[in-house]
Structures are given as C-alpha cells and as structure tokens.
Design a protein around this motif. Structure first.
Motif, mmCIF file in Angstrom:
data_model
loop_
_atom_site.group_PDB
_atom_site.id
_atom_site.type_symbol
_atom_site.label_atom_id
_atom_site.label_comp_id
_atom_site.label_asym_id
_atom_site.label_seq_id
_atom_site.Cartn_x
_atom_site.Cartn_y
_atom_site.Cartn_z
ATOM 1 N N VAL A 148 0.952 11.697 14.488
ATOM 2 C CA VAL A 148 -0.367 11.680 13.714
ATOM 3 C C VAL A 148 -0.579 13.072 13.202
ATOM 4 N N THR A 149 0.099 13.308 13.630
ATOM 5 C CA THR A 149 0.149 14.963 13.221
ATOM 6 C C THR A 149 0.827 15.588 12.254
ATOM 7 N N ASP A 150 2.267 15.552 13.033
ATOM 8 C CA ASP A 150 2.700 15.316 11.922
ATOM 9 C C ASP A 150 3.336 14.442 10.656
ATOM 10 N N LEU A 151 2.796 13.667 10.577
ATOM 11 C CA LEU A 151 2.925 12.657 9.342
ATOM 12 C C LEU A 151 1.729 13.376 8.866
ATOM 13 N N SER A 152 0.990 13.450 9.041
ATOM 14 C CA SER A 152 -0.545 13.906 8.334
ATOM 15 C C SER A 152 0.504 15.530 7.694
ATOM 16 N N LEU A 153 0.656 16.776 8.507
ATOM 17 C CA LEU A 153 1.195 17.461 7.602
ATOM 18 C C LEU A 153 2.049 17.235 6.763
ATOM 19 N N SER A 154 3.692 16.166 7.222
ATOM 20 C CA SER A 154 4.584 15.476 6.572
ATOM 21 C C SER A 154 4.260 15.533 4.598
ATOM 22 N N LEU A 155 3.357 15.017 4.924
ATOM 23 C CA LEU A 155 3.154 13.836 3.994
ATOM 24 C C LEU A 155 1.846 14.065 2.971
ATOM 25 N N ASP A 194 0.596 -1.117 -0.240
ATOM 26 C CA ASP A 194 -0.205 -0.252 0.304
ATOM 27 C C ASP A 194 0.855 0.903 -0.032
ATOM 28 N N GLY A 195 0.593 2.493 -0.942
ATOM 29 C CA GLY A 195 1.465 3.099 -0.928
ATOM 30 C C GLY A 195 1.489 4.233 0.194
ATOM 31 N N THR A 196 0.136 4.687 0.869
ATOM 32 C CA THR A 196 0.407 5.240 1.909
ATOM 33 C C THR A 196 1.178 4.609 2.906
ATOM 34 N N ARG A 197 1.524 3.533 3.326
ATOM 35 C CA ARG A 197 2.110 2.466 4.110
ATOM 36 C C ARG A 197 3.352 2.698 3.893
ATOM 37 N N LEU A 198 4.299 2.438 2.594
ATOM 38 C CA LEU A 198 5.133 3.089 2.021
ATOM 39 C C LEU A 198 5.723 4.088 2.501
ATOM 40 N N LYS A 199 4.477 5.033 2.038
ATOM 41 C CA LYS A 199 5.249 6.440 2.883
ATOM 42 C C LYS A 199 5.074 7.013 3.787
ATOM 43 N N LEU A 200 4.636 6.098 5.047
ATOM 44 C CA LEU A 200 4.749 6.017 6.405
ATOM 45 C C LEU A 200 5.815 5.709 6.900
ATOM 46 N N ILE A 201 5.973 4.431 6.412
ATOM 47 C CA ILE A 201 7.907 3.844 6.735
ATOM 48 C C ILE A 201 8.727 4.906 6.364
ATOM 49 N N SER A 202 8.439 5.306 4.742
ATOM 50 C CA SER A 202 10.284 6.152 4.835
ATOM 51 C C SER A 202 10.392 7.647 5.416
ATOM 52 N N ALA A 203 8.647 7.816 6.278
ATOM 53 C CA ALA A 203 8.854 8.695 6.860
ATOM 54 C C ALA A 203 9.857 8.962 8.490
ATOM 55 N N ILE A 251 -1.472 13.760 4.113
ATOM 56 C CA ILE A 251 -2.153 12.704 4.344
ATOM 57 C C ILE A 251 -3.178 12.912 5.062
ATOM 58 N N ASN A 252 -4.456 12.564 5.112
ATOM 59 C CA ASN A 252 -5.678 13.130 6.463
ATOM 60 C C ASN A 252 -5.634 12.419 7.447
ATOM 61 N N GLN A 253 -5.317 13.080 8.862
ATOM 62 C CA GLN A 253 -5.033 12.342 10.331
ATOM 63 C C GLN A 253 -5.783 10.913 9.809
ATOM 64 N N THR A 254 -7.311 10.859 9.606
ATOM 65 C CA THR A 254 -7.617 9.067 10.055
ATOM 66 C C THR A 254 -7.030 8.402 9.126
ATOM 67 N N THR A 255 -6.262 8.757 7.684
ATOM 68 C CA THR A 255 -5.868 7.940 6.948
ATOM 69 C C THR A 255 -4.197 7.343 7.901
ATOM 70 N N VAL A 256 -4.708 8.799 7.968
ATOM 71 C CA VAL A 256 -2.481 8.388 9.423
ATOM 72 C C VAL A 256 -3.138 7.472 10.303
ATOM 73 N N SER A 257 -3.878 7.462 10.953
ATOM 74 C CA SER A 257 -4.273 6.751 12.149
ATOM 75 C C SER A 257 -4.275 5.469 12.096
ATOM 76 N N HIS A 258 -5.490 4.965 10.909
ATOM 77 C CA HIS A 258 -5.571 3.661 10.075
ATOM 78 C C HIS A 258 -4.156 2.695 10.193
ATOM 79 N N GLN A 259 -3.729 3.535 9.351
ATOM 80 C CA GLN A 259 -2.470 3.053 8.567
ATOM 81 C C GLN A 259 -1.223 2.714 9.405
ATOM 82 N N LEU A 260 -1.614 3.193 10.569
ATOM 83 C CA LEU A 260 -0.259 3.320 11.339
ATOM 84 C C LEU A 260 -0.645 2.113 12.105
#
Length: 113
Positions: A56-63, A39-48, A65-74
């Motif tokens: 979650v907020t820093d990941l969301s703003l940096s990438l 999943d591309g979103t999870r790959l972005k999170l792992i890269s970050a 991606i909305n916070q709900t999606t970030v939380s779900h993928q984390l």
C-alpha cells in the motif's frame, strides 16, 4: 396486418445469438467487474500492479494517492477477484490475480486510442 413482429435473421443465426449471450449470473458478475473498472483510481492501481507486486505504501507514494484510498480501492479490487494479497510479516503485498486482467487493460487502451 396484426402488428406481429418477425425476425429477419435465420434460425441458425438466432440460435447462435442465444448461445453467445451469457447467462444471467455471468452477466451480473461481468457487470460488477466492469463497474469496478469504471473508477480511475482502481485503473491506476491495476496499471501499477501490472508492473510488479506492491504494498500500500509503495502504491500510495508511486501514484500520489493517499493510503486510505489505496487500501479501500484494493479491497474493492480484491472483492471482485482482480487482485490477490500475500503477507510478509506485517506488510501486505498486492498483485494482479490473473494476467487476463492485463490483457483487458491493454485492449481497453487500444480501444480508446
């Protein structure tokens, strides 16, 4: 001819192949792991997270991606043991659980390049 199939490899090679292929439980875990990386979103999170621990907020703003999606993928990444979380007051910080995941990511980038 009876239609019987015969191996062309020698017995030593056969034993090596059989010993090298992971057991069913390991194959199931590997399949789940690689599926999670599909999943591309999870790959972005792992890269970050390979750069530094982030909330979650820093990941969301940096990438972007909305916070709900970030939380779900984390949560998905935590389930497979890819990330860990620590709390500091009300804020949850996420980081890679193991540097081996970064190695896998780098190998994947090299493989597709």
């Amino acid at each position: 001819m009876t239609g019987e199939q015969r191996l062309l490899i020698d017995r030593k090679t056969l034993e090596l192949v059989r010993s090298y292929v992971p057991q069913e439980d390991a194959l199931a875990a590997m399949s789940e792991f690689f599926s999670a990386l599909g999943d591309g979103t999870r790959l972005k999170l792992i890269s970050a997270l390979s750069i530094c621990e982030m909330c979650v907020t820093d990941l969301s703003l940096s990438l972007g991606i909305n916070q709900t999606t970030v939380s779900h993928q984390l949560h998905n990444l935590k389930t497979i043991g890819a990330v860990k979380m620590r709390r500091q007051g009300k804020i949850a910080f996420y980081s890679l659980k193991s540097s081996e995941l970064l190695d896998i990511m780098l190998q994947a980038v090299n493989f597709v390049s």
